[in-house]
Design a protein around this motif. Sequence first.
Motif, PDB file in Angstrom:
ATOM      1  N   GLY A  53      -5.145  13.098   2.202  1.00 28.50           N
ATOM      2  CA  GLY A  53      -4.209  12.054   1.271  1.00 28.50           C
ATOM      3  C   GLY A  53      -4.265  10.837   1.653  1.00 28.50           C
ATOM      4  N   TRP A  54      -4.050  10.745   2.676  1.00 25.72           N
ATOM      5  CA  TRP A  54      -3.871   9.264   3.084  1.00 25.72           C
ATOM      6  C   TRP A  54      -5.008   8.334   2.819  1.00 25.72           C
ATOM      7  CZ3 TRP A  54      -4.210   6.605   8.469  1.00 25.72           C
ATOM      8  CH2 TRP A  54      -5.175   7.544   8.979  1.00 25.72           C
ATOM      9  N   ASP A  55      -6.272   8.689   3.235  1.00 24.00           N
ATOM     10  CA  ASP A  55      -7.422   8.234   3.081  1.00 24.00           C
ATOM     11  C   ASP A  55      -7.707   8.148   1.751  1.00 24.00           C
ATOM     12  OD1 ASP A  55      -8.367   7.753   5.476  1.00 24.00           O
ATOM     13  OD2 ASP A  55      -8.605   9.668   6.050  1.00 24.00           O
ATOM     14  N   ARG A  81       4.323   9.869   6.987  1.00 20.83           N
ATOM     15  CA  ARG A  81       4.327   8.850   8.151  1.00 20.83           C
ATOM     16  C   ARG A  81       2.895   8.403   7.915  1.00 20.83           C
ATOM     17  NH1 ARG A  81       8.094  10.580  12.632  1.00 20.83           N
ATOM     18  NH2 ARG A  81       9.271  12.156  11.539  1.00 20.83           N
ATOM     19  N   GLU A  82       1.815   8.952   7.624  1.00 22.88           N
ATOM     20  CA  GLU A  82       0.253   8.377   7.526  1.00 22.88           C
ATOM     21  C   GLU A  82       0.117   7.831   6.044  1.00 22.88           C
ATOM     22  OE1 GLU A  82      -1.881  11.500  10.159  1.00 22.88           O
ATOM     23  OE2 GLU A  82      -2.007  11.705   7.986  1.00 22.88           O
ATOM     24  N   VAL A  83       1.040   8.651   5.074  1.00 20.37           N
ATOM     25  CA  VAL A  83       0.588   7.927   3.750  1.00 20.37           C
ATOM     26  C   VAL A  83       1.150   6.552   3.694  1.00 20.37           C
ATOM     27  CG1 VAL A  83       0.790   8.252   1.357  1.00 20.37           C
ATOM     28  CG2 VAL A  83       0.193  10.098   2.665  1.00 20.37           C
ATOM     29  N   LYS A  86      -0.674   3.576   4.471  1.00 18.94           N
ATOM     30  CA  LYS A  86      -1.614   3.251   3.510  1.00 18.94           C
ATOM     31  C   LYS A  86      -1.199   2.618   2.420  1.00 18.94           C
ATOM     32  CE  LYS A  86      -5.735   4.688   5.427  1.00 18.94           C
ATOM     33  NZ  LYS A  86      -6.938   3.530   5.583  1.00 18.94           N
ATOM     34  N   VAL A  87       0.216   3.015   2.014  1.00 18.76           N
ATOM     35  CA  VAL A  87       0.533   2.501   0.899  1.00 18.76           C
ATOM     36  C   VAL A  87       0.758   1.129   1.091  1.00 18.76           C
ATOM     37  CG1 VAL A  87       2.417   2.586  -0.829  1.00 18.76           C
ATOM     38  CG2 VAL A  87       1.340   4.528  -0.078  1.00 18.76           C
ATOM     39  N   THR A  88       1.608   0.822   2.262  1.00 20.54           N
ATOM     40  CA  THR A  88       1.904  -0.700   2.383  1.00 20.54           C
ATOM     41  C   THR A  88       0.945  -1.322   2.747  1.00 20.54           C
ATOM     42  OG1 THR A  88       2.464   0.010   4.831  1.00 20.54           O
ATOM     43  CG2 THR A  88       4.353   0.147   3.445  1.00 20.54           C
ATOM     44  N   ILE A 171      10.431  11.449   4.783  1.00 22.96           N
ATOM     45  CA  ILE A 171      10.725  11.007   6.264  1.00 22.96           C
ATOM     46  C   ILE A 171      11.831  11.564   6.964  1.00 22.96           C
ATOM     47  CG2 ILE A 171      10.128   9.194   8.047  1.00 22.96           C
ATOM     48  CD1 ILE A 171       8.359   7.902   6.296  1.00 22.96           C
ATOM     49  N   LYS A 172      11.813  12.568   8.042  1.00 24.14           N
ATOM     50  CA  LYS A 172      12.964  13.031   8.736  1.00 24.14           C
ATOM     51  C   LYS A 172      12.807  12.415  10.062  1.00 24.14           C
ATOM     52  CE  LYS A 172      14.264  14.735   4.898  1.00 24.14           C
ATOM     53  NZ  LYS A 172      15.458  14.019   4.089  1.00 24.14           N
TER      54      LYS A 172
END
Length: 683
Positions: A53-55, A81-83, A86-88, A171-172
């Motif tokens: 997803g993050w890629d 945490r990965e996504v 990428k979004v920012t 995110i927890k």
Amino acid sequence: MSEAEAESPLIKALPPVSDYLTYLTIVEYNLTPENLPILHKVLQDQALTTNIGWDLVHLLVPYLPESEQCLQDIARLGNPREVILKVTESLRLIEFEQEEAPEEPTETLAGATDSRVRADSSTYPIRTAQTAEGEKRPGSSQMVELPPPLPLPVSQCIALLSMLSILHSRIKTKYPSRFLSTTMQAILGSFSNAGSHREELVLAIVKATRLMLGIQRPALPSRKSSGMMSAWPMATSESAADPEGVTAGAVDLSHEEKAMQTKLLQSFITHVIEEYMLNLPADEEVPGLAWCGRIMEKVQPRRIIPETQTVSERFQKEEKLHRRIDAVGQLVTLAQDLKLGDDELLSAAITVESVPTATHDEDEPPTSAEDIPLSRLGSLLLYTARQASSILYDNGKAASDQPFSIFPDHQEILKNCLSSPAQGTGTLGTEPETLVDAVLALGLICLERNAVGEPATDEQFNEYLQVTALLSSNCPSPNLRGHAHYLTSTILRSQPDDNARLTFIRDTLEHCPFENLKVSAVGWIKGETIEANPPTSHHGHDHGTHGEGSDTPSIFATPLALDSLAPFIFPSLHADLITAPLQDAWITFQTNVSFYLAALNFVYLLLSAKHLHRKLSIADLWQNTDVAGSFLQPLRDASARFREEMDGGGRLADERSDTLVAELSLLDETLARVTKAVKFLNE
């Protein structure tokens, strides 16, 4: 699944047929607008979306708005945490300059199939769509108006903000402020680059922040044609858990961590309102939200010119102005949700911030709430918005958490939020019009609430008036100059010590280099003279006494005031206008003609008001200052000199214009009136 979908590479290559890296490559090479519905179905596989997803974020963003569902899938099911990284990153890479591209003709766009071309257009060939109710009833023609599609960069920013609102809730961790700090900086940086549709972006930012906070506040109703987005598409399915987070129970955040999150969001909102308001288009008649103009129309309606459109009416009728109020109102409400108090805003407004939140090193997030400053100017704007609202809308709310008066509070605002003359920069009044409007509005609000206070010293009083007087001279906006002049004059008259008032007027006439400010000073002494010396005096009860209930005459009711000011109101002009070289004399005349006319009108008053002659020793003033020889005669001679040089091909022939000829004629007429009035001294 249809046969066409089954044959799609996005289906045939699904793991375990391909490994995740290979599948990602296949998606990249086969991604088209037509394949997006298939990808949406594929992404419902949580394991797949968690791994790739993050890629996919940077691949899908250019295909907005059609790729909205896929991005929502990634926000719900990808590794948060990965996504979020990428979004920012994608937020920072948005190229808002695309908004300035020329619009294509409607005929071309009406048949366009490329979603990016259509999204980038500000035209809307299809303005209506069938309503949900209409779809249920065949043959129904009920339609609803659609706003024009947003430019692609704006759509990208709004979609990414929607993703962030989902990701942060997933995110927890014991330290969510670390992710929040990075996110806030990315949002602010992207918003700063946007050149248009900023109201839509403000609304999206507010919505995202509220969702991060878990606040479910209904959006304020917007106008039908405003183009403001009332909502973004939100995924209806549940989000996956954080695969790297705490698996059981809620995360127990420390008090320090909660305080940091709150302060980050508070700081963020102050920076957003600063970025939005200080970059509003410059408009001499409507600076920013025109708080000064609207407040004066509200509290002093008698000053409104009949049969003219008021500023308040413009904000009601003009869509672009109404949208400004909507955007700022959303930010003010969010600040209240964040429990940002007036005392905090005022404290931040008079504190010089060291490093703004937007420039913190992301590798070194703040370690405590105290490390996170509010925006100084953003805090001022938020505070002003609240105070102005209490006056403009009679909302019945408490004016403030703490008292606010001209002295010392507003003076501190002037010192810290504008370019102080003490700094020697010479830029006072050239700040963004929105900022000057906000600062002056706070002063007008104090006057309306009769909250002047008392200056600690005459020096403090003079310093305050010097700043507001310079604003009345330096502001490019005539609207703001007028409000600054009103504030200056009113505060000057509020000083009970007439000696302090006289000192300020004399300092202005003697030292101020601005001609229009000296004109104001002549107006001030004229007002003082008239008030202290009414035509008919009632024993013991006239205004010419010093202090309430005092029999000591006001200094303006004695010859002392005019004697001390006469050399500056009626200066010797022979060297400046007669013996000086022609060009130098002409420049001096043009610079000071308004002051000369103001002084002439004042001396005409002194000559014509016979009840002043004996009381103020006008005859002695006339002779001792040599008003006739050193002030009037040089003006007559200079006028004749300039007229001669304008006619017959003289050295000022190029300067001749109807306006200048009219100005010289007005000067001659005023001189003639004053000369005729001299006879009253002998009656």
